[in-house]
Motif scaffolding. Structure first.
Motif, PDB file in Angstrom:
ATOM      1  N   GLY A  26      -7.266 -66.871  -4.003  1.00 24.70           N
ATOM      2  CA  GLY A  26      -7.515 -65.463  -3.683  1.00 24.70           C
ATOM      3  C   GLY A  26      -7.436 -65.149  -2.209  1.00 24.70           C
ATOM      4  O   GLY A  26      -7.959 -64.125  -1.763  1.00 24.70           O
ATOM      5  N   GLU A  52     -13.239 -67.280  -3.861  1.00 29.62           N
ATOM      6  CA  GLU A  52     -13.305 -66.143  -2.952  1.00 29.62           C
ATOM      7  C   GLU A  52     -12.040 -65.308  -3.106  1.00 29.62           C
ATOM      8  O   GLU A  52     -10.935 -65.860  -3.123  1.00 29.62           O
ATOM      9  N   ILE A  53     -12.196 -63.990  -3.203  1.00 31.93           N
ATOM     10  CA  ILE A  53     -11.062 -63.088  -3.399  1.00 31.93           C
ATOM     11  C   ILE A  53     -11.056 -62.065  -2.270  1.00 31.93           C
ATOM     12  O   ILE A  53     -12.073 -61.408  -2.005  1.00 31.93           O
ATOM     13  N   ARG A  58      -8.301 -57.264  -4.062  1.00 34.96           N
ATOM     14  CA  ARG A  58      -9.137 -56.348  -4.868  1.00 34.96           C
ATOM     15  C   ARG A  58      -8.539 -54.938  -4.870  1.00 34.96           C
ATOM     16  O   ARG A  58      -8.592 -54.228  -5.878  1.00 34.96           O
ATOM     17  N   GLN A  71     -13.666 -64.358 -10.514  1.00 38.16           N
ATOM     18  CA  GLN A  71     -14.202 -65.044  -9.337  1.00 38.16           C
ATOM     19  C   GLN A  71     -14.986 -66.278  -9.771  1.00 38.16           C
ATOM     20  O   GLN A  71     -16.181 -66.215 -10.076  1.00 38.16           O
ATOM     21  N   LYS A  72     -14.295 -67.405  -9.766  1.00 36.79           N
ATOM     22  CA  LYS A  72     -14.912 -68.689 -10.126  1.00 36.79           C
ATOM     23  C   LYS A  72     -13.954 -69.803  -9.744  1.00 36.79           C
ATOM     24  O   LYS A  72     -12.810 -69.552  -9.341  1.00 36.79           O
TER      25      LYS A  72
END
Length: 495
Positions: A26, A52-53, A58, A71-72
């Protein structure tokens, strides 16, 4: 022994709206891969997994319903019911584990910056409506693929999509067997690959001849005016006595203005007009003389610059033709209006020019933070050129910051945009200088000589420094300085 290896890759075009794509990562790399996927397939179904994005990703998810963000950390179970996976992280260990999991699950994988682990490559893509060209260097040089993409984007006209629609309609109307249709279509389209070299050479000679004649014509006008106004010529000591009166502190300021303007222009490819105009107005030169002097001194540098870009193949001839006539007409109108207002409303002209210079300073400043945009067809190029030419003459600069910035912000190739705009600028400055010559005379010659001398000193310095100083830092610095100078002039005009 020569290398006889060949590119054995087989190109295919995937319907990503009917496939399920997984992107792992991300950050910046993930953002770059998503941009490529969504630019060519806006309706693609994509799942992105990352701890983390970034905010940019987004933002993409808000405008693309098919993009799902999770998000993982990556797990092998994320590959269930996925058709392809793209590992887009800087973590080589994580990328390798994605590849291993994909191989076990029978999912095709692309691993960022690791060709040996890739089942397929994401090549550079040229997109002109229904025409799509994928470029592959067999994983050896994405940079070369990117440059070829820029070349094709500028070489293939936007009208190609209309050509494809017309060909499809023509093909559907044809009668006969498949081989008969192929033969007819081949006869119709052979004009696309006809040898146009003789016509291209003749066109080049025509434009070179026009440019050369215009330079000689303008030079003859100036020399003739000087000779006719000076006959009989006075003795040399008397000439030096007259010229010596102009070599003073103000003349040194003119040289400094030329030095700074050429330094900025040589490093950024724009800003000569606004930098020199701001310096000269600060030195107390009236706006008419400022613009007239700048365009007269710019003829020589613009001619050399434009010819160099033309010789190196940096000119888009179709864009050049769209810019030329409107730009010249705008420059003539701007110069004539400046002379008229300078005579009848001079007290109001200074703050107008100062506000305009502040606008250009902001344009240069904002250019430093502009991201690379998708190639979009620029509409009303003629109006853009006309406005750029008018404001360039009226305000003493702005052709580069307005026209170049607008075209590049729409996704035009910087190389061909700068080259084409630079060549057109020669004709713009020629038209503007000629208008000032006929309407205001050449009483501003000390300013012209000062700008030329200062620019001559700065030219080799800027050429040596070009590419060594960060362009973003230079743009921020020049933009801030021009805006500060402009604000000072505005305050001075009203106090």
């Amino acid at each position: 022994m020569p290398n006889t290896s060949t590119n054995n890759l087989y190109p295919v075009f995937l319907k990503l709206d009917q496939l399920r794509v997984l992107v792992v990562g991300g950050g910046y790399v993930g953002e770059e891969k998503l941009n490529s996927l969504l630019r060519t397939s806006p309706d693609a179904t994509i799942t992105l997994v990352a701890i983390e994005i970034s905010e940019a990703i987004r933002t993409m998810a808000e405008t693309h319903a098919g993009l799902q963000l999770v998000q993982k950390a990556f797990e092998s179970s994320d590959l269930i019911e996925k058709d392809i996976v793209i590992a887009a992280t800087n973590d080589k260990q994580l990328n390798a584990s994605v590849k291993q999991a994909a191989a076990e699950a029978g999912v095709l994988a692309n691993i960022a910056d690791t060709p040996d682990l890739c089942d397929f490559y994401l090549g550079s893509i040229v997109n002109k409506g229904d025409l799509k060209i994928a470029i592959s260097t067999n994983g050896k040089s994405p940079t070369v693929a990117k440059r070829l993409k820029e070349l094709f984007n500028d070489s293939i006209p936007p009208e190609m999509d209309q050509v494809l629609n017309n060909m499809q309609e023509l093909r559907l109307r044809m009668n006969g067997s498949f081989s008969d249709k192929v033969k007819q279509l081949n006869d119709i389209t052979k004009v696309l690959v006809a040898d146009k070299q003789p016509a291209r050479v003749n066109e080049e000679r025509k434009w070179k001849l026009i440019a050369s004649r215009m330079i000689w014509l303008f030079a003859a006008m100036i020399v003739g005016h000087i000779l006719l106004s000076s006959v009989p010529l006075p003795p040399i000591p008397e000439l030096w006595g007259v010229a010596k009166e102009y070599v003073n502190q103000q003349f040194l300021l003119f040289m400094l203005a030329g030095f700074l303007a050429q330094l900025v222009d040589g490093l950024l490819g724009m800003g000569y007009g606004v930098t020199s105009a701001t310096c000269l107005i600060t030195a107390g030169v009236n706006p008419v003389s400022v613009s007239a002097a700048i365009h007269t001194s710019e003829i020589f540098s613009a001619g050399v610059s434009g010819y160099s870009h033309y010789r190196f193949g940096n000119v888009n001839k179709k864009l050049f033709k769209h810019l030329l006539i409107p730009g010249v007409l705008g420059a003539i109108l701007g110069a004539a209006m400046l002379v008229f207002l300078g005579e009848h409303a001079g007290q109001w002209l200074m703050p107008i020019i100062a506000f305009y210079a502040m606008f250009l300073g902001f344009k240069i400043f904002s250019r430093a933070f502009q991201p690379t945009n998708i190639n979009v067809k620029v509409k009303r190029v003629g109006w853009l050129a006309g406005a750029g030419g008018f404001l360039d003459s009226f305000g003493g600069g702005g052709w580069g910051p307005i026209v170049t910035s607008t075209l590049i912000s729409k996704g035009r190739s910087p190389r061909f945009t700068i080259g084409t705009v630079s060549l057109t600028e020669f004709f713009i400055t020629m038209a503007s200088a000629a208008t000032f010559f006929f309407t205001a005379g050449i009483g501003h010659w000390p300013v012209v000589v000062g700008l030329l001398l200062g620019g001559t000193i700065a030219a080799p310095i800027s050429a040596k420094l070009a590419g060594k100083l960060p362009a973003k830092t230079m743009m921020i610095g020049v933009g801030i300085i021009v805006m500060i100078w402009s604000i000072r002039l505005i305050i001075k005009s009203f106090v």
